[in-house]
Scaffold this motif. Structure first.
Motif, PDB file in Angstrom:
ATOM      1  N   GLY A  55     -18.682  19.501  19.077  1.00  0.00           N
ATOM      2  CA  GLY A  55     -17.955  20.107  18.273  1.00  0.00           C
ATOM      3  C   GLY A  55     -17.227  19.147  17.615  1.00  0.00           C
ATOM      4  N   ALA A  82     -19.593  31.697  13.251  1.00  0.00           N
ATOM      5  CA  ALA A  82     -20.917  31.503  14.196  1.00  0.00           C
ATOM      6  C   ALA A  82     -21.982  32.371  14.336  1.00  0.00           C
ATOM      7  N   TRP A 118     -18.862  28.144  20.346  1.00  0.00           N
ATOM      8  CA  TRP A 118     -17.738  28.201  19.367  1.00  0.00           C
ATOM      9  C   TRP A 118     -16.696  29.276  19.721  1.00  0.00           C
ATOM     10  N   PRO A 119     -15.678  29.328  19.631  1.00  0.00           N
ATOM     11  CA  PRO A 119     -14.710  28.074  19.456  1.00  0.00           C
ATOM     12  C   PRO A 119     -15.178  26.831  20.245  1.00  0.00           C
ATOM     13  N   ASN A 120     -14.756  25.705  19.755  1.00  0.00           N
ATOM     14  CA  ASN A 120     -14.903  24.449  20.501  1.00  0.00           C
ATOM     15  C   ASN A 120     -13.658  23.698  20.530  1.00  0.00           C
ATOM     16  N   PRO A 124     -24.642  27.014  17.672  1.00  0.00           N
ATOM     17  CA  PRO A 124     -24.037  25.943  18.096  1.00  0.00           C
ATOM     18  C   PRO A 124     -24.418  25.432  19.594  1.00  0.00           C
TER      19      PRO A 124
END
Length: 250
Positions: free
Chosen positions: A17, A65, A44-46, A40
């Motif tokens: 991240g 993402a 995500w979110p991170n 990812p």
């Protein structure tokens, strides 16, 4: 000036991240705002991205993402792959400036694809792209951090769009250039004091000495503020010389 549509930055399978945040920060410095992340590793979110983004997400960088690189690039008409390794593929290979020329020549939305921290782009990812971008790195040490790789391209993009450096073409806050009238006034003030101090000797060399002084001053490209400051120092030196003379006479 009509600016071309900015390219989308795609990170293929990024791991950390922190690197996503750093990438967003690098992008926004040069006016790039659309970031896509494909598969990812840490999701995500991170929250680890926030500190390294330094406010870039709040200031305009959007992050979307996707489950795969294929999904992330599905709507893009032209893609450039960033890689430091030679690939046995029949694709144009260019540097950042050349990649920008290719990108800005397109009439559809475009993107630049960067690989992950451990392995870079896979051949399957590069096969999706129309051209390859590489940097003139040290052949014995081609090891850029993900955000560093992005910022090299982003800086070239900003330059190509005519963005000025923060101080380019400016006086960095020191004021406007001095007028000829201001400069001539400074010359005459200085020359008068030099004359009183007996500097011009022998007398027949005075015109040449004055021209040499004026030429040197002109070369300095003085500002109005600098002229006023220098005339203040001339006045202070003249007053000091007068006080010293009176003291000696006493």
């Amino acid at each position: 000036m009509n600016r071309p549509r900015q390219p989308v930055i795609i990170l293929a399978e990024p791991q950390l991240g922190e690197n996503i945040g750093s990438t967003a920060r690098a992008m926004l410095n040069f006016g790039l705002t659309e970031l896509r992340i494909a598969a990812p590793r840490d999701g995500w979110p991170n929250p680890a991205a926030e500190p390294l983004a330094a406010g870039a997400f709040e200031a305009g960088v959007t992050v979307t993402a996707f489950d795969s690189v294929e999904d992330a690039v599905a709507d893009l008409g032209f893609l450039v792959a960033a890689t430091a390794r030679p690939r046995e593929m029949e694709k144009p290979v260019t540097n950042a400036s050349g990649a920008i020329e290719l990108l800005t020549a397109q009439t559809t939305q475009v993107g630049v694809v960067f690989g992950n921290e451990a392995q870079g782009l896979s051949n399957n990812h590069i096969a999706l792209c129309d051209a390859i971008m590489t940097y003139p790195v040290n052949p014995g040490f081609a090891s850029l951090n993900l955000a560093q790789a992005v910022i090299v391209f982003a800086a070239a993009w900003g330059d190509a769009q005519g963005r000025e450096g923060r101080f380019e073409g400016k006086n960095a806050g020191v004021g406007d250039p001095a007028s000829r009238e201001e400069l001539i006034g400074m010359f005459e003030h200085f020359e008068d004091e030099l004359e009183r101090a007996g500097y011009f000797h022998p007398p027949d060399k005075t015109p040449l000495m004055m021209r040499n002084l004026r030429t040197a001053f002109i070369r300095g490209q003085w500002t109005s503020q600098e002229v006023r400051t220098f005339r203040g120092t001339i006045k202070a030196l003249a007053l000091g010389r007068g006080k010293a003379r009176i003291k000696r006479e006493d």
